[in-house]
Design a protein around this motif. Structure first.
Motif, PDB file in Angstrom:
ATOM      1  N   PRO A   1     -76.435  74.098 -15.401  1.00  0.00           N
ATOM      2  CA  PRO A   1     -75.772  74.866 -16.446  1.00  0.00           C
ATOM      3  C   PRO A   1     -76.061  76.366 -16.288  1.00  0.00           C
ATOM      4  O   PRO A   1     -77.207  76.764 -16.061  1.00  0.00           O
ATOM      5  CB  PRO A   1     -76.383  74.338 -17.748  1.00  0.00           C
ATOM      6  CG  PRO A   1     -76.961  72.995 -17.389  1.00  0.00           C
ATOM      7  CD  PRO A   1     -77.374  73.120 -15.955  1.00  0.00           C
ATOM      8  N   VAL A   2     -75.030  77.177 -16.405  1.00  0.00           N
ATOM      9  CA  VAL A   2     -75.170  78.626 -16.225  1.00  0.00           C
ATOM     10  C   VAL A   2     -76.203  79.193 -17.195  1.00  0.00           C
ATOM     11  O   VAL A   2     -77.091  79.957 -16.795  1.00  0.00           O
ATOM     12  CB  VAL A   2     -73.808  79.335 -16.397  1.00  0.00           C
ATOM     13  CG1 VAL A   2     -73.970  80.845 -16.434  1.00  0.00           C
ATOM     14  CG2 VAL A   2     -72.855  78.918 -15.291  1.00  0.00           C
ATOM     15  N   ARG A   3     -76.111  78.830 -18.463  1.00  0.00           N
ATOM     16  CA  ARG A   3     -77.063  79.364 -19.457  1.00  0.00           C
ATOM     17  C   ARG A   3     -78.493  78.937 -19.161  1.00  0.00           C
ATOM     18  O   ARG A   3     -79.421  79.724 -19.318  1.00  0.00           O
ATOM     19  CB  ARG A   3     -76.654  78.941 -20.856  1.00  0.00           C
ATOM     20  CG  ARG A   3     -75.421  79.649 -21.345  1.00  0.00           C
ATOM     21  CD  ARG A   3     -75.122  79.303 -22.765  1.00  0.00           C
ATOM     22  NE  ARG A   3     -73.908  79.970 -23.195  1.00  0.00           N
ATOM     23  CZ  ARG A   3     -73.225  79.639 -24.253  1.00  0.00           C
ATOM     24  NH1 ARG A   3     -73.637  78.640 -25.014  1.00  0.00           N
ATOM     25  NH2 ARG A   3     -72.126  80.288 -24.582  1.00  0.00           N
ATOM     26  N   ALA A   4     -78.675  77.700 -18.735  1.00  0.00           N
ATOM     27  CA  ALA A   4     -80.017  77.213 -18.395  1.00  0.00           C
ATOM     28  C   ALA A   4     -80.561  77.964 -17.180  1.00  0.00           C
ATOM     29  O   ALA A   4     -81.748  78.291 -17.124  1.00  0.00           O
ATOM     30  CB  ALA A   4     -80.000  75.712 -18.134  1.00  0.00           C
ATOM     31  N   LEU A   5     -79.691  78.260 -16.215  1.00  0.00           N
ATOM     32  CA  LEU A   5     -80.108  79.005 -15.030  1.00  0.00           C
ATOM     33  C   LEU A   5     -80.540  80.425 -15.417  1.00  0.00           C
ATOM     34  O   LEU A   5     -81.581  80.911 -14.973  1.00  0.00           O
ATOM     35  CB  LEU A   5     -78.978  79.053 -14.004  1.00  0.00           C
ATOM     36  CG  LEU A   5     -79.267  79.798 -12.704  1.00  0.00           C
ATOM     37  CD1 LEU A   5     -80.439  79.159 -11.961  1.00  0.00           C
ATOM     38  CD2 LEU A   5     -78.022  79.838 -11.839  1.00  0.00           C
ATOM     39  N   GLU A   6     -79.762  81.064 -16.282  1.00  0.00           N
ATOM     40  CA  GLU A   6     -80.117  82.416 -16.741  1.00  0.00           C
ATOM     41  C   GLU A   6     -81.447  82.404 -17.477  1.00  0.00           C
ATOM     42  O   GLU A   6     -82.291  83.276 -17.266  1.00  0.00           O
ATOM     43  CB  GLU A   6     -79.007  82.971 -17.638  1.00  0.00           C
ATOM     44  CG  GLU A   6     -77.736  83.276 -16.877  1.00  0.00           C
ATOM     45  CD  GLU A   6     -76.541  83.562 -17.777  1.00  0.00           C
ATOM     46  OE1 GLU A   6     -76.598  83.277 -19.002  1.00  0.00           O
ATOM     47  OE2 GLU A   6     -75.536  84.072 -17.240  1.00  0.00           O
ATOM     48  N   SER A   7     -81.665  81.400 -18.324  1.00  0.00           N
ATOM     49  CA  SER A   7     -82.943  81.278 -19.047  1.00  0.00           C
ATOM     50  C   SER A   7     -84.090  81.014 -18.099  1.00  0.00           C
ATOM     51  O   SER A   7     -85.182  81.572 -18.254  1.00  0.00           O
ATOM     52  CB  SER A   7     -82.862  80.146 -20.080  1.00  0.00           C
ATOM     53  OG  SER A   7     -81.918  80.440 -21.058  1.00  0.00           O
ATOM     54  N   TRP A   8     -83.850  80.171 -17.082  1.00  0.00           N
ATOM     55  CA  TRP A   8     -84.885  79.844 -16.097  1.00  0.00           C
ATOM     56  C   TRP A   8     -85.289  81.098 -15.319  1.00  0.00           C
ATOM     57  O   TRP A   8     -86.471  81.338 -15.089  1.00  0.00           O
ATOM     58  CB  TRP A   8     -84.369  78.759 -15.159  1.00  0.00           C
ATOM     59  CG  TRP A   8     -85.349  78.325 -14.122  1.00  0.00           C
ATOM     60  CD1 TRP A   8     -86.369  77.441 -14.270  1.00  0.00           C
ATOM     61  CD2 TRP A   8     -85.400  78.776 -12.762  1.00  0.00           C
ATOM     62  NE1 TRP A   8     -87.056  77.308 -13.082  1.00  0.00           N
ATOM     63  CE2 TRP A   8     -86.477  78.118 -12.145  1.00  0.00           C
ATOM     64  CE3 TRP A   8     -84.643  79.667 -12.017  1.00  0.00           C
ATOM     65  CZ2 TRP A   8     -86.804  78.328 -10.807  1.00  0.00           C
ATOM     66  CZ3 TRP A   8     -84.976  79.867 -10.685  1.00  0.00           C
ATOM     67  CH2 TRP A   8     -86.047  79.203 -10.104  1.00  0.00           C
ATOM     68  N   ILE A   9     -84.298  81.891 -14.940  1.00  0.00           N
ATOM     69  CA  ILE A   9     -84.586  83.134 -14.212  1.00  0.00           C
ATOM     70  C   ILE A   9     -85.423  84.065 -15.089  1.00  0.00           C
ATOM     71  O   ILE A   9     -86.433  84.612 -14.643  1.00  0.00           O
ATOM     72  CB  ILE A   9     -83.287  83.822 -13.755  1.00  0.00           C
ATOM     73  CG1 ILE A   9     -82.606  82.999 -12.671  1.00  0.00           C
ATOM     74  CG2 ILE A   9     -83.570  85.243 -13.263  1.00  0.00           C
ATOM     75  CD1 ILE A   9     -81.186  83.435 -12.361  1.00  0.00           C
ATOM     76  N   ALA A  10     -85.026  84.223 -16.341  1.00  0.00           N
ATOM     77  CA  ALA A  10     -85.767  85.102 -17.258  1.00  0.00           C
ATOM     78  C   ALA A  10     -87.194  84.600 -17.464  1.00  0.00           C
ATOM     79  O   ALA A  10     -88.146  85.385 -17.457  1.00  0.00           O
ATOM     80  CB  ALA A  10     -85.038  85.200 -18.594  1.00  0.00           C
ATOM     81  N   ALA A  11     -87.351  83.299 -17.619  1.00  0.00           N
ATOM     82  CA  ALA A  11     -88.677  82.726 -17.853  1.00  0.00           C
ATOM     83  C   ALA A  11     -89.571  82.824 -16.627  1.00  0.00           C
ATOM     84  O   ALA A  11     -90.803  82.855 -16.745  1.00  0.00           O
ATOM     85  CB  ALA A  11     -88.548  81.263 -18.272  1.00  0.00           C
ATOM     86  N   ASN A  12     -88.983  82.897 -15.449  1.00  0.00           N
ATOM     87  CA  ASN A  12     -89.760  82.953 -14.210  1.00  0.00           C
ATOM     88  C   ASN A  12     -89.820  84.346 -13.603  1.00  0.00           C
ATOM     89  O   ASN A  12     -90.211  84.513 -12.456  1.00  0.00           O
ATOM     90  CB  ASN A  12     -89.186  81.953 -13.197  1.00  0.00           C
ATOM     91  CG  ASN A  12     -89.511  80.539 -13.590  1.00  0.00           C
ATOM     92  OD1 ASN A  12     -90.625  80.084 -13.406  1.00  0.00           O
ATOM     93  ND2 ASN A  12     -88.552  79.864 -14.201  1.00  0.00           N
ATOM     94  N   THR A  13     -89.425  85.332 -14.382  1.00  0.00           N
ATOM     95  CA  THR A  13     -89.506  86.722 -13.935  1.00  0.00           C
ATOM     96  C   THR A  13     -90.706  87.357 -14.621  1.00  0.00           C
ATOM     97  O   THR A  13     -90.797  87.359 -15.841  1.00  0.00           O
ATOM     98  CB  THR A  13     -88.220  87.496 -14.318  1.00  0.00           C
ATOM     99  OG1 THR A  13     -87.113  86.844 -13.700  1.00  0.00           O
ATOM    100  CG2 THR A  13     -88.287  88.935 -13.856  1.00  0.00           C
ATOM    101  N   THR A  14     -91.619  87.877 -13.831  1.00  0.00           N
ATOM    102  CA  THR A  14     -92.807  88.504 -14.406  1.00  0.00           C
ATOM    103  C   THR A  14     -92.560  89.992 -14.605  1.00  0.00           C
ATOM    104  O   THR A  14     -91.722  90.600 -13.929  1.00  0.00           O
ATOM    105  CB  THR A  14     -94.029  88.319 -13.486  1.00  0.00           C
ATOM    106  OG1 THR A  14     -93.755  88.970 -12.245  1.00  0.00           O
ATOM    107  CG2 THR A  14     -94.333  86.860 -13.250  1.00  0.00           C
TER     108      THR A  14
END
Length: 75
Positions: A48-61
């Motif tokens: 899912p696009v939204r889940a991917l965007e959230s995953w990127i944000a959560a894994n960006t330090t």
């Protein structure tokens, strides 16, 4: 008059890999490890696009964001 097609809600592995600059096998490994949110439709993996965007944000330090900002300022 031609109507614009809607943006996809789900992406294939072949679409996610180049967007993240990773190979498809790396995306499959992340899915198998349960690290990348996904769903299956008829056995096919979709991200899912939204889940991917959230995953990127959560894994960006913050250090990564700050370092990239500094490298862009020097250009």
């Amino acid at each position: 008059m031609k109507m614009a097609s809607p943006e996809p809600m789900l992406l294939k592995i072949s679409q996610v890999a180049p967007a993240l600059n990773l190979c498809q096998e790396t995306i499959r490994r992340l899915v198998r490890a349960g690290k990348l949110p996904h769903t299956r439709i008829n056995g096919r993996i979709r991200i899912p696009v939204r889940a991917l965007e959230s995953w990127i944000a959560a894994n960006t330090t913050e250090a990564t964001v700050a370092a990239k900002g500094a490298s862009l300022e020097g250009r």
